[in-house]
Design a protein around this motif. Structure first.
Motif, PDB file in Angstrom:
ATOM      1  N   GLN A 191      36.093 110.188 -22.218  1.00 17.00           N
ATOM      2  CA  GLN A 191      35.359 108.924 -22.079  1.00 17.00           C
ATOM      3  C   GLN A 191      33.909 109.187 -21.695  1.00 17.00           C
ATOM      4  OE1 GLN A 191      37.603 106.679 -19.212  1.00 17.00           O
ATOM      5  NE2 GLN A 191      38.815 105.637 -20.785  1.00 17.00           N
ATOM      6  N   ARG A 192      33.708 110.102 -20.740  1.00 16.58           N
ATOM      7  CA  ARG A 192      32.346 110.420 -20.298  1.00 16.58           C
ATOM      8  C   ARG A 192      31.525 111.042 -21.429  1.00 16.58           C
ATOM      9  NH1 ARG A 192      31.132 110.294 -14.906  1.00 16.58           N
ATOM     10  NH2 ARG A 192      29.682 112.017 -15.044  1.00 16.58           N
ATOM     11  N   ASP A 193      32.159 111.901 -22.234  1.00 17.83           N
ATOM     12  CA  ASP A 193      31.462 112.506 -23.372  1.00 17.83           C
ATOM     13  C   ASP A 193      31.044 111.438 -24.390  1.00 17.83           C
ATOM     14  OD1 ASP A 193      31.626 115.025 -22.327  1.00 17.83           O
ATOM     15  OD2 ASP A 193      33.403 115.617 -23.471  1.00 17.83           O
ATOM     16  N   ALA A 194      31.933 110.462 -24.601  1.00 17.28           N
ATOM     17  CA  ALA A 194      31.623 109.385 -25.545  1.00 17.28           C
ATOM     18  C   ALA A 194      30.430 108.563 -25.046  1.00 17.28           C
ATOM     19  CB  ALA A 194      32.840 108.490 -25.744  1.00 17.28           C
ATOM     20  N   VAL A 195      30.406 108.271 -23.754  1.00 21.59           N
ATOM     21  CA  VAL A 195      29.299 107.493 -23.177  1.00 21.59           C
ATOM     22  C   VAL A 195      28.010 108.309 -23.215  1.00 21.59           C
ATOM     23  CG1 VAL A 195      28.440 106.409 -21.062  1.00 21.59           C
ATOM     24  CG2 VAL A 195      30.800 106.075 -21.746  1.00 21.59           C
ATOM     25  N   ARG A 196      28.127 109.622 -22.923  1.00 28.30           N
ATOM     26  CA  ARG A 196      26.958 110.502 -23.001  1.00 28.30           C
ATOM     27  C   ARG A 196      26.364 110.491 -24.409  1.00 28.30           C
ATOM     28  NH1 ARG A 196      26.513 113.872 -18.423  1.00 28.30           N
ATOM     29  NH2 ARG A 196      28.639 114.156 -17.757  1.00 28.30           N
ATOM     30  N   ALA A 197      27.223 110.572 -25.415  1.00 29.08           N
ATOM     31  CA  ALA A 197      26.763 110.566 -26.809  1.00 29.08           C
ATOM     32  C   ALA A 197      26.089 109.237 -27.143  1.00 29.08           C
ATOM     33  CB  ALA A 197      27.934 110.816 -27.744  1.00 29.08           C
TER      34      ALA A 197
ATOM     35  N   LYS B 128      18.239 107.908 -25.486  1.00 31.25           N
ATOM     36  CA  LYS B 128      17.753 106.626 -24.962  1.00 31.25           C
ATOM     37  C   LYS B 128      16.850 106.879 -23.758  1.00 31.25           C
ATOM     38  CE  LYS B 128      20.494 103.704 -27.400  1.00 31.25           C
ATOM     39  NZ  LYS B 128      21.888 103.649 -27.318  1.00 31.25           N
ATOM     40  N   LYS B 129      16.041 105.896 -23.426  1.00 34.93           N
ATOM     41  CA  LYS B 129      15.099 106.042 -22.316  1.00 34.93           C
ATOM     42  C   LYS B 129      15.824 106.068 -20.971  1.00 34.93           C
ATOM     43  CE  LYS B 129      10.831 104.253 -20.388  1.00 34.93           C
ATOM     44  NZ  LYS B 129       9.783 103.251 -20.465  1.00 34.93           N
ATOM     45  N   TYR B 130      16.823 105.219 -20.814  1.00 37.49           N
ATOM     46  CA  TYR B 130      17.537 105.140 -19.541  1.00 37.49           C
ATOM     47  C   TYR B 130      18.994 105.540 -19.721  1.00 37.49           C
ATOM     48  CZ  TYR B 130      13.454 102.483 -18.108  1.00 37.49           C
ATOM     49  OH  TYR B 130      12.177 102.103 -17.841  1.00 37.49           O
ATOM     50  N   GLN B 131      19.568 106.109 -18.657  1.00 38.43           N
ATOM     51  CA  GLN B 131      20.971 106.513 -18.642  1.00 38.43           C
ATOM     52  C   GLN B 131      21.648 105.876 -17.441  1.00 38.43           C
ATOM     53  OE1 GLN B 131      21.147 110.763 -18.358  1.00 38.43           O
ATOM     54  NE2 GLN B 131      21.829 110.949 -20.465  1.00 38.43           N
ATOM     55  N   PRO B 132      22.971 105.676 -17.500  1.00 41.07           N
ATOM     56  CA  PRO B 132      23.668 105.214 -16.304  1.00 41.07           C
ATOM     57  C   PRO B 132      23.525 106.243 -15.186  1.00 41.07           C
ATOM     58  CG  PRO B 132      25.075 105.052 -18.229  1.00 41.07           C
ATOM     59  CD  PRO B 132      23.841 105.776 -18.652  1.00 41.07           C
ATOM     60  N   LYS B 133      23.514 105.778 -13.955  1.00 41.94           N
ATOM     61  CA  LYS B 133      23.261 106.680 -12.828  1.00 41.94           C
ATOM     62  C   LYS B 133      24.290 107.795 -12.709  1.00 41.94           C
ATOM     63  CE  LYS B 133      20.391 103.881  -9.889  1.00 41.94           C
ATOM     64  NZ  LYS B 133      20.176 103.291  -8.583  1.00 41.94           N
ATOM     65  N   ASP B 134      25.548 107.512 -13.055  1.00 42.60           N
ATOM     66  CA  ASP B 134      26.565 108.557 -12.912  1.00 42.60           C
ATOM     67  C   ASP B 134      26.447 109.643 -13.977  1.00 42.60           C
ATOM     68  OD1 ASP B 134      27.351 106.702 -14.842  1.00 42.60           O
ATOM     69  OD2 ASP B 134      29.477 107.158 -14.571  1.00 42.60           O
TER      70      ASP B 134
END
Length: 120
Positions: free
Chosen positions: A62-68, A73-79
């Protein structure tokens, strides 16, 4: 029963992992019922660890999918951002540190660093 291997789990799809997770949870429930009659049941330990492995692999995917999704992008989720330390996160970037004010630039042009040739 030997524990499931994490590298084998990583090759499976999300649906396969979820079905395996359900199977392991059912097995754990059955073992808990058996434990009432037998005081010691070491198989519970391996089943619990297998459940943890499956959940870990699901979470990684799931984390890899969100990372991809956020790549480029300019901003990323904090985690998903780099942890580092508070001081390093607040430090100036290389570009910001190399910036020179207009006044300082004029001063450098007017009074450049002197070069001396040393006679040997």
């Amino acid at each position: 029963m030997a524990g499931v291997k994490s590298y084998e789990l990583r090759t499976k799809s999300k649906d396969q992992l979820e079905s395996q997770l359900l199977d392991l949870k059912k097995e754990l429930a059955e073992l808990k019922v058996q434990k009432l009659s037998k005081p010691s049941l070491p198989k519970i330990h391996t089943v619990r660890k297998n459940i943890a492995r499956v959940l870990t692999v699901i979470n990684e995917q799931q984390r890899d999918a969100v990372r991809a999704l956020y790549k480029g992008k300019k901003y990323q989720p904090k985690d998903l951002r780099a942890k580092k330390t508070r001081a390093l996160r607040r430090a100036l970037t290389k570009h910001e540190a190399s910036q020179v004010t207009l006044k300082q630039r004029k001063k450098q042009i007017a009074f450049p660093q002197r070069k001396y040739a040393i006679k040997a």
